[in-house]
Scaffold this motif. Structure first.
Motif, PDB file in Angstrom:
ATOM      1  N   ALA A  10       0.795  -1.364   0.019  1.00 54.08           N
ATOM      2  CA  ALA A  10       0.029   0.045  -0.080  1.00 54.08           C
ATOM      3  C   ALA A  10       0.964   1.475  -0.002  1.00 54.08           C
ATOM      4  CB  ALA A  10      -1.026  -0.016   1.256  1.00 54.08           C
ATOM      5  N   LEU A  11       1.839   1.317   0.839  1.00 55.13           N
ATOM      6  CA  LEU A  11       2.906   2.424   0.967  1.00 55.13           C
ATOM      7  C   LEU A  11       3.516   2.662  -0.540  1.00 55.13           C
ATOM      8  CD1 LEU A  11       4.373   1.858   4.434  1.00 55.13           C
ATOM      9  CD2 LEU A  11       2.744   3.881   3.601  1.00 55.13           C
ATOM     10  N   LEU A  12       3.853   1.486  -0.998  1.00 51.45           N
ATOM     11  CA  LEU A  12       4.472   1.542  -2.326  1.00 51.45           C
ATOM     12  C   LEU A  12       3.784   2.269  -3.323  1.00 51.45           C
ATOM     13  CD1 LEU A  12       7.495   0.743  -3.040  1.00 51.45           C
ATOM     14  CD2 LEU A  12       6.462  -1.195  -4.499  1.00 51.45           C
ATOM     15  N   VAL A  17       2.038   6.410  -7.015  1.00 48.60           N
ATOM     16  CA  VAL A  17       1.068   7.366  -7.633  1.00 48.60           C
ATOM     17  C   VAL A  17       0.764   8.817  -6.967  1.00 48.60           C
ATOM     18  CG1 VAL A  17      -0.394   5.293  -8.148  1.00 48.60           C
ATOM     19  CG2 VAL A  17      -1.010   6.455  -6.272  1.00 48.60           C
ATOM     20  N   PHE A  18       1.419   8.973  -5.831  1.00 47.59           N
ATOM     21  CA  PHE A  18       1.217  10.160  -5.331  1.00 47.59           C
ATOM     22  C   PHE A  18       2.310  11.084  -5.097  1.00 47.59           C
ATOM     23  CE2 PHE A  18      -0.207  12.974  -1.748  1.00 47.59           C
ATOM     24  CZ  PHE A  18      -1.131  13.629  -2.352  1.00 47.59           C
ATOM     25  N   VAL A  19       3.273  10.246  -4.293  1.00 51.77           N
ATOM     26  CA  VAL A  19       4.259  11.127  -3.611  1.00 51.77           C
ATOM     27  C   VAL A  19       5.415  11.500  -4.832  1.00 51.77           C
ATOM     28  CG1 VAL A  19       6.241  11.245  -1.910  1.00 51.77           C
ATOM     29  CG2 VAL A  19       3.848  10.070  -1.420  1.00 51.77           C
ATOM     30  N   PRO A  21       5.030  11.758  -8.186  1.00 48.28           N
ATOM     31  CA  PRO A  21       4.504  12.630  -9.034  1.00 48.28           C
ATOM     32  C   PRO A  21       4.835  14.029  -8.241  1.00 48.28           C
ATOM     33  CG  PRO A  21       2.873  11.012  -9.134  1.00 48.28           C
ATOM     34  CD  PRO A  21       3.823  10.667  -7.905  1.00 48.28           C
ATOM     35  N   LEU A  22       4.185  14.175  -7.124  1.00 51.39           N
ATOM     36  CA  LEU A  22       4.367  15.317  -6.250  1.00 51.39           C
ATOM     37  C   LEU A  22       5.831  15.776  -6.275  1.00 51.39           C
ATOM     38  CD1 LEU A  22       1.765  16.682  -5.303  1.00 51.39           C
ATOM     39  CD2 LEU A  22       2.474  15.944  -2.967  1.00 51.39           C
ATOM     40  N   LEU A  23       6.615  14.814  -5.970  1.00 47.54           N
ATOM     41  CA  LEU A  23       8.199  15.387  -5.797  1.00 47.54           C
ATOM     42  C   LEU A  23       8.725  15.817  -7.184  1.00 47.54           C
ATOM     43  CD1 LEU A  23       9.501  12.818  -3.354  1.00 47.54           C
ATOM     44  CD2 LEU A  23       9.041  15.157  -2.918  1.00 47.54           C
ATOM     45  N   ASP A  24       8.149  15.196  -8.145  1.00 51.67           N
ATOM     46  CA  ASP A  24       8.685  15.456  -9.503  1.00 51.67           C
ATOM     47  C   ASP A  24       8.132  16.877  -9.897  1.00 51.67           C
ATOM     48  OD1 ASP A  24       9.697  14.725 -11.947  1.00 51.67           O
ATOM     49  OD2 ASP A  24       7.708  14.563 -12.961  1.00 51.67           O
ATOM     50  N   TYR A  25       7.001  17.320  -9.451  1.00 50.86           N
ATOM     51  CA  TYR A  25       6.325  18.412  -9.707  1.00 50.86           C
ATOM     52  C   TYR A  25       7.118  19.751  -9.088  1.00 50.86           C
ATOM     53  CZ  TYR A  25       2.459  17.651 -12.781  1.00 50.86           C
ATOM     54  OH  TYR A  25       1.659  17.213 -13.911  1.00 50.86           O
ATOM     55  N   ALA A  26       7.533  19.353  -7.808  1.00 44.89           N
ATOM     56  CA  ALA A  26       8.130  20.188  -6.942  1.00 44.89           C
ATOM     57  C   ALA A  26       9.634  20.562  -7.647  1.00 44.89           C
ATOM     58  CB  ALA A  26       8.175  19.585  -5.664  1.00 44.89           C
ATOM     59  N   TRP A  27      10.102  19.386  -8.133  1.00 41.09           N
ATOM     60  CA  TRP A  27      11.443  19.599  -8.916  1.00 41.09           C
ATOM     61  C   TRP A  27      11.407  20.536  -9.841  1.00 41.09           C
ATOM     62  CZ3 TRP A  27      13.170  18.167 -13.366  1.00 41.09           C
ATOM     63  CH2 TRP A  27      14.639  18.390 -13.844  1.00 41.09           C
TER      64      TRP A  27
END
Lengths: 289, 431, 343
Positions: A10-12, A17-19, A21-27
């Protein structure tokens, strides 16, 4: 340790799917990656964020998106509740109507939006046809900012009220009839029952409706893209549409990511507020004087 | 002995040569054909279906596979960009709108065509169709059909078309007062690329220039403000319907075709639509170029479609062959005759047989000579968006033209500066 | 506020404004889709009297309550409360209180809000509301629980809240629909005397629906036995036990169940297991088939020429014993076999 192991899939999934892309966007939001850089990512620090803060269009769109979401979700809640109450009553043909009522929701948004674009057409759409039949002037529904905004709200309410009604109907069916019977025996009217019993007991469902619908409405894209294209004068443009324009039309991926993240942060603030409100209203009841 | 050995040698040589030739031939026959994949908007995919089939029948080593894209220009662009962003494009050739070229080239998605087409590739084209294909001295696109903004007018309601903005308003008002038409002028006022096309012609007609070289990308000029003010006036004074603020080409055409308006701004394709059965204005329509103030050019926004070679193409040679075949004279002739597209080749405009069949061609050529190109800037989409936003606000009755154009000018400058371009710089295009 | 802990005084406080009333059902009918659920029920309950409606499940006893309360429509007959026909009135106007089987407590409200909501709706002023609330909380020993939500209460506590809510209605008629069925057996027995104190002796009549005859006997002044929508018999527990009006009542009232011995002459003789006696001669010849220990007594299942018999006896019998049993004539009930009516 085994608990962590069990939770790992579940964490994976959450991570992928969430963390991620979010980090990618932040970068990406810290890069200039646009047609002007040949689509190469060039680190620019917080330049995109500085631009966001003073970007009148972002804030205008944020306000428009918020206003759209607030008004349409509020209307959907009221209309959905009314329909749910109606569908909860026993009457002949209810089953058929229950099925039919879901139809707007089952339609793909783009198809539905095209339909509304035709309905609001000036002067050939059915509404203006009716106005002309009554000897009235036609209204430029999609050509005047206020009317166009109203049109997006109407279309959204039409489309998603069934969803709201369905969720609330599920909630209504969880309320035992004998509560209303006890209430009636105590001298309560049905109207009082709505406020004193139905609404308080529907609260968890209303909360879910708000969460789902607000998240959806704040991210509104396809409806507006098809119905108005964000116009006239960007008066119906939503944040998602703006982010899309930046990415797909302007090929400015750094800024598009910044807009998306900005929108995400606003959403997060909204969801946080909602959760806080829920926690507070969920606290043990105070005694009324 | 000598003779015999020579004969023998000759025989061996012949045998070797023959077997080599056979081997080469059979290799050529057995070699799988290179498949050139082409993405086109649906109308073009339909119009070129026969051409593609003919090509595939007559070529053994190259095959064309057409992907029929969406109808709308923006949707085609989205589809292409989505696939290009994912890395290797699934297409070799892309049929592109003229405004995409600079953006795609800057993104590094296009291959220059010069190695295959040579330096004179644009020579056979009429001059109005040459612009917008070369960027930084490299040829990135070869046009298939030309498109230019036209003013359609009602031959039954007036002797001659208006030539100035004031004329247009005066004639419109008179016809409206006489009850002959409900509206004077219908055009594309929706907040989309079409509005920029409308504006480009008018700014030129008012003596300005939308593009690099001047402050605010040319929008800081009084001409730009007057052009914008005129558009606002059209709606405000009821020459154009309020709904024009949401009109794209089909809506404007629909209104004019129903006989509701005296003037229409549209592309050449509208001619056939207006002449077909059921049209209230069939046989009563003339075309001319856009109105302009006295002494200013009657400009026509150029909007053409042309093929570009995508950078990731695995067989550019084959793709170039296809590109040349599809844009060639035979191909263009068929598109003109069957579908009424406007050609780009001088030869076709000069062909008396074709002109006899399509009497509009000389007028179209004239308009094409007046064609103005939308700025060839990688940031064009955003520059256009800035202009559309301000114009849309004006048309829907918000704001003052001079202020709105000043705002558009400022935003344009900001964008150019942020992208590292020199504000007021001359275009690098060489045509 | 200080309050006496004497329940009787508190009861009086809770009921102080209620005028004595009586209830009369005349030919009460209820049909669903043409099928009669209640078929001409006639009953009378006096002020301060507690009547138990007893019957197997599906006999219509809950429907009687719902029709009286106005929750279900009355399809025939009259409901007279103090001589006034209320059968067509809205539920709220009937001044009837009901304790639901599920208790129907508002889950989102605390105990005190559950109790005061009705008073609020009826426009009772806040001061009086607080006074009455305190009194009833005291009466039902709920004062410590007043801030809790129903989900934080035990079954017995919930039942008391429901009862308190009904009392605060100051009803002219109290209706209870199986209020103990969700409680365990021990709690039920504990609560019975309390319930009896509260229900009986007041000024309003009470109708108590149950399928448990022990409960009915323990609480009610009179019991009305219902079967298939018809009233079978109404009387005191003793009357029902001693003079069952028909075979159904005879079989339904009394545990262990009565022995029914068909006679050759078209009648059936009923004799209760506790009235059988071992005799030396005459009587019925029986053999012990099995037995159940009931503490002070044991229930023997016997086999006889006239069929199986139940016998509650004090003595110590062993399986397989052959015995002879007799009974006193005064304990004998005789019914017509065809109609089931008492002879």
């Amino acid at each position: 340790m085994s608990a962590l192991l069990l939770m790992a899939p579940a964490l994976l999934l959450l991570l992928v799917v969430f963390v991620w892309p979010l980090l990618d966007y932040a970068w990406l939001s810290l890069q200039a990656q646009s047609v002007f850089t040949g689509l190469e990512a060039v680190p620019v620090g917080t330049l995109n964020w500085q631009r966001l803060l003073v970007d009148g269009r972002f804030w205008q769109d944020a306000w428009q998106t918020l206003r759209f979401a607030a008004v349409s979700v509020a209307l959907e809640l009221v209309a959905g509740l009314a329909i749910a109450l109606l569908l909860h009553q026993r009457w002949r043909g209810r089953g058929v109507v229950r099925g039919l009522a879901l139809l707007p929701w089952a339609l793909p948004t783009t198809v539905m939006a095209l339909g509304w674009r035709w309905i609001f057409n000036d002067p050939y759409g059915p509404i203006n046809g009716l106005l002309q039949l009554l000897g009235l002037a036609t209204l430029p529904f999609l050509a005047a900012p206020e009317l166009a905004w109203l049109a997006t709200v109407v279309a959204d309410v039409w489309k998603t009220t069934p969803f709201v009604a369905l969720l609330l109907l599920a909630g209504l069916q969880m309320i035992p009839d004998d509560l209303y019977e006890a209430f009636a025996l105590e001298g309560g009217t049905p109207w009082q029952g709505l406020w004193r019993i139905t609404l308080p007991l529907l609260r968890p469902y209303i909360f879910i409706v708000l969460l789902f619908r607000l998240a959806q409405a704040l991210g509104v894209f396809d409806l507006i893209a098809v119905l108005t294209g964000g116009g006239p004068a960007s008066s119906t443009e939503s944040l998602a549409l703006y982010a899309y324009l930046n990415a797909m039309r302007f090929l400015d991926f750094g800024y598009s990511a910044t807009v998306m993240l900005g929108m995400f942060l606003l959403l997060l603030a909204g969801a946080g507020g909602l959760l806080l409100w829920r926690r507070q209203t969920d606290a043990p009841q105070e005694v009324r004087p | 002995m000598r003779g015999a050995s020579r004969r023998r040698l000759t025989a061996i040589g012949l045998g070797l040569g023959l077997s080599l030739a056979i081997g080469l031939l059979s290799w050529a026959w057995a070699r799988p054909a290179a498949v050139v994949r082409v993405l086109m908007p649906a109308p073009f995919a339909d119009a070129t279906a026969d051409l593609v089939a003919t090509f595939n029948r007559s070529h053994r080593d190259v095959r064309i596979a057409v992907t029929r894209g969406p109808f709308e220009t923006d949707a085609v662009s989205d589809l292409a960009i989505s696939s290009l962003l994912l890395g290797d494009s699934p297409y070799d050739l892309l049929l592109m709108d003229v405004t995409w070229t600079a953006k795609y080239a800057a993104a590094g998605w296009l291959q220059p065509l010069d190695p295959w087409l040579g330096p004179d590739a644009l020579e056979p084209l009429v001059s109005g169709a040459r612009a917008g294909n070369r960027i930084d001295g490299r040829l990135y696109r070869l046009p298939l059909v030309a498109d230019m903004g036209l003013l359609y007018w009602r031959t039954d309601l007036m002797e001659a078309p208006p030539r100035t903005p004031d004329d247009l308003v005066a004639i419109s008002r008179r016809l409206q007062e006489q009850g002959k038409v409900r509206w004077g002028y219908v055009w594309q006022g929706r907040q989309y690329e079409g509005l920029s096309c409308v504006a480009l012609e008018l700014i030129a007609g008012f003596g300005g220039h939308w593009g690099p070289g001047e402050a605010g990308f040319g929008l800081a000029s009084p001409a730009a403000a007057r052009a914008a003010g005129w558009l606002q006036q059209l709606v405000r004074e009821g020459i154009s319907p309020p709904a024009v603020a949401n009109f794209a080409e089909p809506e404007a055409l629909q209104s004019f075709e129903a006989g509701e308006a005296a003037f229409l701004r549209n592309w050449p394709y509208a001619w056939q639509e207006l002449q077909r059965q059921g049209s209230a204005v069939a046989g009563k329509v003339g075309i001319t170029t856009m109105v302009a103030e006295p002494g200013q050019p009657h400009a026509a926004t150029q909007g053409s479609w042309g093929f570009s070679l995508l950078a990731g193409s695995p067989h550019p040679d084959a793709a170039a062959t296809v590109l040349q075949a599809l844009t060639g004279e035979a191909s263009q002739r068929q598109l003109v005759r069957r579908y009424g597209y406007t050609p780009t080749l001088t030869a076709l405009f000069d062909d008396p047989e074709l002109v006899a069949e399509r009497p509009l061609l000389p007028e179209l050529r004239q308009a094409l000579e007046q064609a103005v190109l939308r700025p060839l800037n990688p940031g064009y989409a955003q520059l256009s968006d800035i202009l559309q936003r301000q114009l849309s606000a004006l048309i829907t009755g918000r704001g003052d033209p001079a202020l709105a154009m000043a705002r558009a000018a400022r935003e344009s400058d900001l964008l150019l500066r942020a992208s590292g371009q020199e504000v007021g710089a001359q275009p690098k295009e060489v045509s | 506020m200080t309050h006496t802990s004497d329940p009787a005084t508190a009861t009086a406080t809770a009921k102080e404004h209620t005028t004595a009333t009586s209830l009369r059902l005349e030919g009460l009918c209820r049909r669903i889709g043409g099928r009669p659920i209640l078929d001409g029920i006639n009953l009378e309950v006096a002020a301060g009297e507690c009547l138990a409606l007893l019957g197997p499940s599906g006999c219509g006893k809950s429907t009687v309550l719902r029709v009286i309360a106005g929750l279900d429509p009355c399809d025939g007959g009259r409901i007279l409360l103090d001589g006034r026909d209320i059968s067509q009135q809205k539920p709220a106007r009937r001044r009837v209180a009901m304790v639901f089987q599920s208790y129907a407590l508002y889950p989102h409200l605390s105990v005190e809000r559950n109790l005061s909501l009705g008073m609020e709706l009826r426009g009772v002023d806040p001061e009086q509301r607080e006074r009455e609330l305190a009194a009833v909380l005291e009466l039902l020993q709920l004062s410590a629980l007043r801030r809790r939500r129903p989900s934080e209460l035990s079954g017995g506590q919930r039942q008391r809240v429901a009862l308190a809510r009904a009392l605060l209605r100051k009803p002219q008629l109290m209706l209870l629909d199986e209020p103990m069925s969700n409680l365990d057996a021990q709690l039920r027995e504990e609560l019975r005397p309390q319930l009896r104190t509260i229900l009986c002796g007041g000024r309003a009549p009470a109708i108590y629906v149950t399928h448990d005859q022990q409960e009915a006997m323990g609480i009610a002044d009179r019991i009305a036995v219902l079967q298939e929508g018809r009233l079978q018999q109404c009387g005191t527990p003793q009357e029902l036990y001693q003079h069952p009006a028909n075979l159904f009542v005879a079989g339904f009232i009394g545990r262990p169940q009565i022995n029914l011995l068909p006679q050759g002459d078209g009648t059936v003789v009923g004799i209760r297991p506790e009235h059988l006696r071992a005799v030396d001669e005459g009587g019925l010849a029986v053999r012990v088939r099995s037995r159940e220990w009931h503490g002070a007594s044991q229930l023997l299942l016997l086999e006889s020429a006239q069929g199986p018999l139940r016998w509650t006896c004090d003595g110590n019998q062993t399986l397989g014993d052959d015995l002879r049993l007799g009974w006193e004539r005064r304990h004998e009930h005789r019914f017509e076999q065809a109609s089931g009516e008492r002879c």
